[in-house]
Each structure stands twice: as structure tokens, then as C-alpha cells.
Design a protein around this motif. Structure first.
Motif, PDB file in Angstrom:
ATOM      1  N   TRP A 119       4.768  61.410 -77.566  1.00 42.81           N
ATOM      2  CA  TRP A 119       4.852  60.133 -76.846  1.00 42.81           C
ATOM      3  C   TRP A 119       6.309  59.796 -76.609  1.00 42.81           C
ATOM      4  CZ3 TRP A 119       0.224  57.919 -75.531  1.00 42.81           C
ATOM      5  CH2 TRP A 119      -0.905  58.424 -76.187  1.00 42.81           C
ATOM      6  N   VAL A 120       6.550  59.136 -75.527  1.00 37.56           N
ATOM      7  CA  VAL A 120       7.912  58.663 -75.280  1.00 37.56           C
ATOM      8  C   VAL A 120       7.879  57.129 -75.201  1.00 37.56           C
ATOM      9  CG1 VAL A 120       7.685  58.956 -72.759  1.00 37.56           C
ATOM     10  CG2 VAL A 120       9.944  58.834 -73.800  1.00 37.56           C
ATOM     11  N   THR A 121       8.793  56.536 -75.925  1.00 37.34           N
ATOM     12  CA  THR A 121       8.937  55.085 -75.893  1.00 37.34           C
ATOM     13  C   THR A 121      10.084  54.723 -74.961  1.00 37.34           C
ATOM     14  OG1 THR A 121       8.155  54.883 -78.170  1.00 37.34           O
ATOM     15  CG2 THR A 121       9.405  53.024 -77.273  1.00 37.34           C
ATOM     16  N   LEU A 122       9.810  53.824 -74.050  1.00 37.81           N
ATOM     17  CA  LEU A 122      10.822  53.356 -73.105  1.00 37.81           C
ATOM     18  C   LEU A 122      11.121  51.894 -73.427  1.00 37.81           C
ATOM     19  CD1 LEU A 122       9.086  54.649 -69.801  1.00 37.81           C
ATOM     20  CD2 LEU A 122      10.457  55.967 -71.402  1.00 37.81           C
ATOM     21  N   GLU A 123      12.367  51.601 -73.714  1.00 40.61           N
ATOM     22  CA  GLU A 123      12.758  50.228 -74.055  1.00 40.61           C
ATOM     23  C   GLU A 123      13.883  49.784 -73.138  1.00 40.61           C
ATOM     24  OE1 GLU A 123      12.014  50.219 -78.915  1.00 40.61           O
ATOM     25  OE2 GLU A 123      14.038  50.254 -78.105  1.00 40.61           O
ATOM     26  N   GLN A 124      13.732  48.601 -72.594  1.00 39.84           N
ATOM     27  CA  GLN A 124      14.798  48.040 -71.755  1.00 39.84           C
ATOM     28  C   GLN A 124      14.980  46.583 -72.171  1.00 39.84           C
ATOM     29  OE1 GLN A 124      13.946  48.850 -67.594  1.00 39.84           O
ATOM     30  NE2 GLN A 124      13.487  51.002 -68.012  1.00 39.84           N
ATOM     31  N   THR A 125      16.169  46.237 -72.600  1.00 40.00           N
ATOM     32  CA  THR A 125      16.445  44.870 -73.052  1.00 40.00           C
ATOM     33  C   THR A 125      17.770  44.410 -72.457  1.00 40.00           C
ATOM     34  OG1 THR A 125      17.608  45.612 -75.037  1.00 40.00           O
ATOM     35  CG2 THR A 125      15.246  45.212 -75.245  1.00 40.00           C
ATOM     36  N   GLY A 126      17.907  43.103 -72.283  1.00 42.46           N
ATOM     37  CA  GLY A 126      19.168  42.618 -71.737  1.00 42.46           C
ATOM     38  C   GLY A 126      19.278  41.118 -71.724  1.00 42.46           C
ATOM     39  N   THR A 127      20.389  40.684 -71.198  1.00 42.17           N
ATOM     40  CA  THR A 127      20.704  39.254 -71.187  1.00 42.17           C
ATOM     41  C   THR A 127      21.405  38.886 -69.887  1.00 42.17           C
ATOM     42  OG1 THR A 127      21.113  39.401 -73.571  1.00 42.17           O
ATOM     43  CG2 THR A 127      21.879  37.400 -72.456  1.00 42.17           C
ATOM     44  N   TRP A 128      21.059  37.740 -69.356  1.00 42.85           N
ATOM     45  CA  TRP A 128      21.845  37.151 -68.268  1.00 42.85           C
ATOM     46  C   TRP A 128      22.508  35.875 -68.837  1.00 42.85           C
ATOM     47  CZ3 TRP A 128      18.004  36.787 -63.509  1.00 42.85           C
ATOM     48  CH2 TRP A 128      17.733  38.085 -63.025  1.00 42.85           C
ATOM     49  N   LEU A 129      23.783  35.761 -68.650  1.00 42.27           N
ATOM     50  CA  LEU A 129      24.490  34.536 -69.002  1.00 42.27           C
ATOM     51  C   LEU A 129      24.787  33.803 -67.703  1.00 42.27           C
ATOM     52  CD1 LEU A 129      26.958  36.025 -71.671  1.00 42.27           C
ATOM     53  CD2 LEU A 129      24.825  34.758 -72.070  1.00 42.27           C
ATOM     54  N   LEU A 130      24.096  32.698 -67.492  1.00 44.31           N
ATOM     55  CA  LEU A 130      24.197  31.981 -66.225  1.00 44.31           C
ATOM     56  C   LEU A 130      25.509  31.187 -66.163  1.00 44.31           C
ATOM     57  CD1 LEU A 130      20.522  30.659 -66.135  1.00 44.31           C
ATOM     58  CD2 LEU A 130      21.434  32.789 -65.170  1.00 44.31           C
ATOM     59  N   SER A 131      25.918  30.883 -64.958  1.00 47.21           N
ATOM     60  CA  SER A 131      27.196  30.199 -64.762  1.00 47.21           C
ATOM     61  C   SER A 131      27.155  28.771 -65.315  1.00 47.21           C
ATOM     62  CB  SER A 131      27.560  30.176 -63.274  1.00 47.21           C
ATOM     63  OG  SER A 131      26.489  29.603 -62.530  1.00 47.21           O
ATOM     64  N   SER A 132      25.969  28.227 -65.468  1.00 54.81           N
ATOM     65  CA  SER A 132      25.829  26.900 -66.073  1.00 54.81           C
ATOM     66  C   SER A 132      24.442  26.797 -66.684  1.00 54.81           C
ATOM     67  CB  SER A 132      26.035  25.800 -65.020  1.00 54.81           C
ATOM     68  OG  SER A 132      25.046  25.943 -64.002  1.00 54.81           O
ATOM     69  N   SER A 133      24.221  25.746 -67.436  1.00 54.71           N
ATOM     70  CA  SER A 133      22.908  25.628 -68.085  1.00 54.71           C
ATOM     71  C   SER A 133      21.882  24.961 -67.182  1.00 54.71           C
ATOM     72  CB  SER A 133      23.048  24.830 -69.399  1.00 54.71           C
ATOM     73  OG  SER A 133      23.610  23.560 -69.128  1.00 54.71           O
ATOM     74  N   THR A 134      22.339  24.362 -66.107  1.00 47.97           N
ATOM     75  CA  THR A 134      21.389  23.755 -65.167  1.00 47.97           C
ATOM     76  C   THR A 134      21.672  24.266 -63.753  1.00 47.97           C
ATOM     77  OG1 THR A 134      22.873  21.875 -64.876  1.00 47.97           O
ATOM     78  CG2 THR A 134      21.106  21.640 -66.515  1.00 47.97           C
ATOM     79  N   ALA A 135      20.614  24.241 -62.962  1.00 47.18           N
ATOM     80  CA  ALA A 135      20.754  24.704 -61.580  1.00 47.18           C
ATOM     81  C   ALA A 135      21.687  23.767 -60.822  1.00 47.18           C
ATOM     82  CB  ALA A 135      19.378  24.733 -60.931  1.00 47.18           C
ATOM     83  N   PRO A 136      22.340  24.230 -59.766  1.00 44.77           N
ATOM     84  CA  PRO A 136      22.246  25.595 -59.232  1.00 44.77           C
ATOM     85  C   PRO A 136      23.114  26.577 -60.025  1.00 44.77           C
ATOM     86  CG  PRO A 136      23.758  24.303 -57.903  1.00 44.77           C
ATOM     87  CD  PRO A 136      23.205  23.367 -58.926  1.00 44.77           C
ATOM     88  N   PHE A 137      22.635  27.809 -60.046  1.00 50.01           N
ATOM     89  CA  PHE A 137      23.364  28.874 -60.749  1.00 50.01           C
ATOM     90  C   PHE A 137      24.041  29.740 -59.685  1.00 50.01           C
ATOM     91  CE2 PHE A 137      19.354  28.028 -63.046  1.00 50.01           C
ATOM     92  CZ  PHE A 137      19.878  27.369 -64.142  1.00 50.01           C
ATOM     93  N   THR A 138      25.333  29.726 -59.701  1.00 50.99           N
ATOM     94  CA  THR A 138      26.052  30.443 -58.637  1.00 50.99           C
ATOM     95  C   THR A 138      26.295  31.896 -58.986  1.00 50.99           C
ATOM     96  OG1 THR A 138      28.135  29.722 -59.600  1.00 50.99           O
ATOM     97  CG2 THR A 138      27.199  28.364 -57.821  1.00 50.99           C
ATOM     98  N   SER A 139      26.347  32.196 -60.263  1.00 51.04           N
ATOM     99  CA  SER A 139      26.627  33.583 -60.655  1.00 51.04           C
ATOM    100  C   SER A 139      26.119  33.813 -62.065  1.00 51.04           C
ATOM    101  CB  SER A 139      28.127  33.873 -60.579  1.00 51.04           C
ATOM    102  OG  SER A 139      28.822  33.059 -61.513  1.00 51.04           O
ATOM    103  N   MET A 140      26.178  35.005 -62.479  1.00 51.94           N
ATOM    104  CA  MET A 140      25.833  35.342 -63.871  1.00 51.94           C
ATOM    105  C   MET A 140      26.563  36.600 -64.279  1.00 51.94           C
ATOM    106  SD  MET A 140      23.815  38.161 -64.421  1.00 51.94           S
ATOM    107  CE  MET A 140      22.783  39.299 -63.510  1.00 51.94           C
ATOM    108  N   SER A 141      26.633  36.820 -65.569  1.00 51.37           N
ATOM    109  CA  SER A 141      27.091  38.100 -66.109  1.00 51.37           C
ATOM    110  C   SER A 141      26.127  38.467 -67.228  1.00 51.37           C
ATOM    111  CB  SER A 141      28.524  37.988 -66.643  1.00 51.37           C
ATOM    112  OG  SER A 141      28.582  37.018 -67.679  1.00 51.37           O
ATOM    113  N   GLY A 142      26.130  39.701 -67.611  1.00 61.41           N
ATOM    114  CA  GLY A 142      25.177  40.070 -68.647  1.00 61.41           C
ATOM    115  C   GLY A 142      25.232  41.532 -69.008  1.00 61.41           C
ATOM    116  N   ASP A 143      24.182  41.965 -69.648  1.00 65.06           N
ATOM    117  CA  ASP A 143      24.118  43.365 -70.086  1.00 65.06           C
ATOM    118  C   ASP A 143      22.682  43.850 -70.030  1.00 65.06           C
ATOM    119  OD1 ASP A 143      22.802  43.184 -72.952  1.00 65.06           O
ATOM    120  OD2 ASP A 143      24.239  41.528 -72.804  1.00 65.06           O
TER     121      ASP A 143
END
Lengths: 376, 201
Positions: B57-81
């Protein structure tokens, strides 16, 4: 072992064929080196058959002998699965000791291999498929190899396919080109093909042995190969069963479709927008073939084995005008036309209108990813 | 071989040879062997259906994070991994034997004109490979270095959707949760796989 260049092999074979083939007798048809005497009788309903309509149906049939049709049932039956274990989905190819096809070990894509039943369907056999879509969405290609059958809980076959197919869709704005190769036997209610069909390319020169269907928004088309439609196709048979050509034909019923199979080698190219190069042969349900020849594939004057295989010496019209000439049972129908005023052996299908009805897939229909599978 | 066959075909076909019969050399009588006088090969393979159960069997795992430009909309950009890991059978946690282990840095610019009706916000997410090689992964849909995917977050279904291949078809891609200015996401799959016998067992 060193191999000969394919071009050299072709040249040698062509010269050998030319050397051992004498000028065929007048009236020679594709694949029939003979001069019948007397000519075989055409079917009794020939004068009332609408061959333009029949060719239109044959072309519409060719338009669904595609990898798109194969994938339609494949994806529909995968969508019935509620888990990834029935059918068991594999990354890459299934184990080669469990199937009778040798894959390249590095082959990508996905497979299912199963002999299992869920509440919605039972799965038996294997499939292997791959899909690739350009990131800009301009091109999509996919392939499917299967020897599989999927049935509902009552045992009714939903989709069964034993064969190989692949297709590519190129989009450029509203312009498109679609190319497909399909071989094998497909059936089942989810195939969208009625009782199903069998198709191949006996010439083996196009599409790796598959029936080739290509068309594009610029009006070009190509069909090459043979199809047997299990439901039949074409206009309803108007005969009552007492006709001499139906004596001994088992299973014939009044009102069934008039034709069963069709063979194409038909290409529209830039040299003539009105008429294709090649022929289409329609097989009647009594077993008679009706061959319609359009522009010659080979120059009739070159007198090679290939050009002599076609009866252009009996065809008056070889100009780019959209008109083909029909033969029945390999026999010239010029005398039949003379004896049946108002009937003509010249056929002019509306290719442009038929092209508009061919079901071109969308790029979206190619999308099927690991993320589309049940989450278990 | 083909040429020889074609040449042979050019010749007049000879009359078919009569079938070979076996005569007794002394009497000339034709002998027909009795049915049970010679052994027939027997099928020695077990009369059981093949075992279709996967061995690996092969296990496929994909995990990540988006850090939004602010905590409330509108969100103009993000960075993450994003980290993608795949392994066959059991993972040796002491010496992880990943089939592929790729770490991406993500950047995203807000996309305001899009067709994802369910999405709260959409980014054009660019993927930069920092570690590992995506080509080693079994999932054919892992992002390559430099890939830009349009992805949108739907708080209702807690899903990140992907506009697949720019087709306008928004596929559910990750399970996702938003907390403040952070979106975490993951996707896991367990699939059968054929593993080439290395002969090391």
C-alpha cells in the motif's frame, strides 16, 4: 538484432506486391479480386433505400466510436463506488501476474483490479487509465485499457469494455481538434451506446489498431476502421421478409435497422472542402455490402496494387463536387440506374451538417484525479 | 519473413498434402491409439480464484498552511507551505523511507474574477519547491516547481477547491479549516501499489 528501416521495408513490399499483381479485371472492388458473371443481384429494396440518410447515420455512429464513449461509462461506474477498495484502486499499473497485459513498469496513471460487489455495483476485471491536462487547459489527453465488467445488483451489465482507447482534445479559443482511437468491444447501459459495439482498424496503420475518429472545427474529418453496431443503425428496414435476399438470413425481423456494420477510410483534407478522399462501406442486415467511393486515395492512373484495388475505372465522377458513387455487392450499378428512372448511384451526403452533430468532448470531461475517488 | 511469405504467395498454391497417417510397418494397417493408452497432461494449477488482495500500500499525505494577509476579508495575499509525503507500507519513523518528500513555499495573490461560486476567497497560488523532487511522487497531480494553481476556500464545506487545469472545473482538493488569519489543510489517501521485488528479502 538489427532491423531494417521501415521505409525500406515498405518500398520492398510495395514493389513485391506490384510485381506479383497483374492488372485486375474490370469491376474489381476493395478486397475482391474477381469479375462476377453475371453480376450479383442487388437487394430488392435498393431503389427505395435512402443512402444519404444511411451514410449520415453511419457517420454519426462513427462519431461515438471514441475514447470519450469508453471513458463515459468508466467514470460513471467509478462514481458508483463508495470506497476505494471496491473496486480496489491502484497507483500505477496492476500486478502483471494477475492480468494478461504486460505494462511498462514505469507507466503512470491509475488502475482498478477487482472481483467484488458493493451495494451499488459489482466489479470484475481490471482497468488502467491515465489523464493529462495542460495547466493552461488548452490540451487534454487520456488513455484507457480495460478488460472489465460492472453490473448492478440485479446482474444487469452497466458497463463492460474489453479493449484500448485514447483521445486528445486541442483547444484554441473556440477552435478545436479532436482525435480518438478505439478498439475492442463495449456494451452496457452506462456506455451510452445501446447494446454496444465492436470496432477496430484492420489496416493497423492508424491509431495502433484502433478505429480512428478525428474531426475539427475547421470542418476536417477522418474516419478509418470498422464498426459493428449491435443494435444496427440506419433507416428502418421496409422489407417484409419474403424477399429472395432474406432467405436463410437468421434472426431477421421486420422493422429492424437496415444496416449492421460500416467500414471507413475517409479523410477530408485541405485540397477539397466539398468531398472526402476514400470510401465508406455499409453492410446491410442481409449481409450485402454497399460501397460508396469518393475521391480516390491513390491515383487511378498509377496502376499500382493499391490503386487497382479500387474500381475507379467504373466511376465517371472523380471531381471535387461532394458526390460519391455507390456499388452494391461489388457490382457496378450503372445498369440498375438505367432500369430505375429517378434512381441514381451517385450519393451526396451533407457532410457539413453531420459534422455539426458529432459529440465533441469538453476539456472538463477529461478531469478525473485521485482527489475524485471516494475518501474511503 | 514477411517478404518470403509474400513471394511464396505469388506462386501457384500447391495442392494440400493429405493428412499424415500412421501405418503399421509390417501389416500396413492403420493404428488408432485407444483413448487411455497415453497420458494427458493435467492442469496442476490450484482451482482457486487468484488472490487480488494487494501486498503493498502507498500512503499519500499532503498538508499545509495558508497565512492570510489579514484575519478578516478582504484577503489580498497569502503565504504558506505545503508538504507532500508518500511512503509504502509502514513508515520507519526512525529512518523515514519516503518515496517522495517535497516541501513547497507558497505565495498567493487574490483573484477577484473567478467562477468558484462556493468560494469565500480565491488565490492564484504559486508553488516553489524548497526540498525534494515532485517527480518522485506517485500522485500524478502534485504541483511542479513554479506551478500556479487557482485555489479557493469555502468555509461552508471547509474545503479548498482547485480550478483544475484552468478548465473552470473546481474540484474539492483539500479538507481545510480557517482560524483567524490561518487556513490549515490536508488530504490523505491509501492506495494499492505494485512494488517491484528487489530480491533483498
Amino acid at each position: 538484432m538489427r532491423s531494417m528501416h521501415p521505409g525500406v521495408v515498405v518500398a520492398i513490399l510495395a514493389s513485391l506486391l506490384q510485381a506479383c499483381t497483374v492488372e485486375p479485371p474490370k469491376g474489381t472492388q476493395i478486397g475482391a479480386i474477381r469479375e462476377p458473371d453475371p453480376d450479383p443481384q442487388p437487394p430488392s429494396d435498393l431503389a427505395r433505400l435512402d443512402m444519404n440518410d444511411a451514410i449520415g447515420d453511419a457517420l454519426r455512429l462513427a462519431g461515438i466510436v471514441t475514447s470519450a464513449s469508453a471513458f463515459q461509462g468508466h467514470i460513471a461506474t467509478l462514481d458508483l463506488a463508495s470506497t476505494r477498495s471496491c473496486p480496489q484502486v491502484w497507483v500505477g499499473v496492476p500486478p502483471d501476474n494477475l492480468i494478461d497485459i504486460q505494462f511498462d513498469d514505469e507507466e503512470e496513471g491509475l488502475s482498478w483490479l477487482a472481483d467484488c460487489a458493493s451495494s451499488a455495483a459489482s466489479y470484475d476485471g481490471f482497468t488502467h487509465w491515465s489523464t493529462e491536462i495542460a495547466e493552461d487547459g488548452s490540451t487534454a489527453t487520456r488513455s484507457l485499457i480495460a478488460d472489465a465488467s460492472v453490473s448492478d445488483p440485479n446482474g444487469t451489465v452497466l458497463w463492460a469494455y474489453n479493449g484500448e482507447s485514447d483521445d486528445t482534445l486541442d483547444m484554441s479559443g473556440s477552435d478545436f481538434t479532436y482525435r480518438s482511437s478505439f478498439s475492442g468491444v463495449i456494451t452496457g447501459s452506462m456506455s451510452g451506446l445501446g447494446k454496444g459495439l465492436r470496432a477496430q482498424n484492420n489496416a493497423g496503420m492508424d491509431g495502433g489498431g484502433g478505429f480512428v475518429a478525428e474531426w475539427a472545427s475547421d470542418g476536417t474529418m477522418r474516419f478509418s476502421g470498422s464498426v459493428e453496431a449491435f443494435d444496427g443503425y440506419g433507416p428502418i428496414d421496409q422489407r417484409n421478409g419474403s424477399e429472395p435476399e432474406l432467405a436463410g438470413v437468421t434472426g431477421w425481423k421486420p422493422g429492424q435497422p437496415r444496416f449492421t456494420s460500416v467500414r471507413f477510410d475517409l479523410t477530408f483534407d485541405a485540397s477539397c472542402a466539398e468531398e472526402p478522399v476514400g470510401f465508406v462501406g455499409l453492410r446491410g442486415n442481409e449481409g450485402f455490402w454497399f460501397d460508396i467511393y469518393f475521391l480516390p486515395i491513390y491515383d487511378p492512373e498509377e496502376h499500382t496494387a493499391q490503386s487497382n484495388a479500387f474500381p475507379y475505372e467504373n466511376i465517371d465522377n472523380v471531381t471535387c463536387d461532394g458526390i460519391g458513387t455507390m456499388f452494391s455487392r461489388n457490382a457496378d450499378l450503372e445498369a440498375f440506374a438505367l432500369n430505375n428512372p429517378g434512381w441514381s448511384r451517385e450519393i451526396a451526403p451533407d457532410f457539413g451538417a453531420i459534422l455539426q452533430t458529432l459529440p465533441t468532448p469538453t476539456i472538463e470531461s477529461y478531469v478525473y484525479t485521485l482527489h475524485s475517488l471516494p475518501t474511503e | 519473413m514477411v517478404i518470403a511469405t509474400l513471394l511464396a504467395a505469388c506462386k501457384t498454391a500447391p495442392d494440400p498434402e493429405p493428412p499424415v497417417t500412421t501405418n503399421d510397418s509390417e501389416t500396413g494397417d492403420v493404428h488408432i491409439l485407444p483413448r487411455d493408452s497415453y497420458p494427458l497432461p493435467t492442469d496442476s494449477s490450484p482451482d482457486i480464484p487468484p488472490n487480488l488482495s494487494p501486498s503493498h500500500w502507498v500512503t499519500l499525505e499532503q498538508t499545509g498552511t495558508w497565512l492570510l494577509s489579514s484575519s478578516t476579508a478582504p484577503f489580498t495575499s497569502m503565504s504558506g507551505d505545503l508538504r507532500i509525503r508518500e511512503y509504502v507500507d509502514d513508515l520507519d519513523t526512525a529512518v523515514p523511507n519516503y518515496e517522495c518528500d517535497v516541501t513547497y513555499a507558497l505565495t498567493g495573490e487574490a483573484v477577484t474574477q473567478h467562477s468558484c461560486s462556493a468560494c469565500d476567497f480565491v488565490f492564484a497560488v504559486e508553488h516553489y519547491v524548497q526540498l525534494g523532487s515532485p517527480v518522485d511522487c506517485h500522485d500524478p497531480d502534485v504541483p511542479l516547481d513554479g506551478s500556479v494553481w487557482n485555489m479557493g476556500f469555502d468555509s461552508g464545506t471547509r474545503t479548498i477547491y482547485r480550478n483544475y487545469g484552468g478548465t473552470g472545473l473546481w474540484l474539492p482538493w483539500y479538507d481545510a479549516t480557517k482560524s483567524g488569519a490561518t487556513v490549515t489543510f490536508d488530504w490523505t489517501a491509501l492506495l494499492a501499489i505494485e512494488v517491484e521485488d528487489s530480491g533483498m528479502m
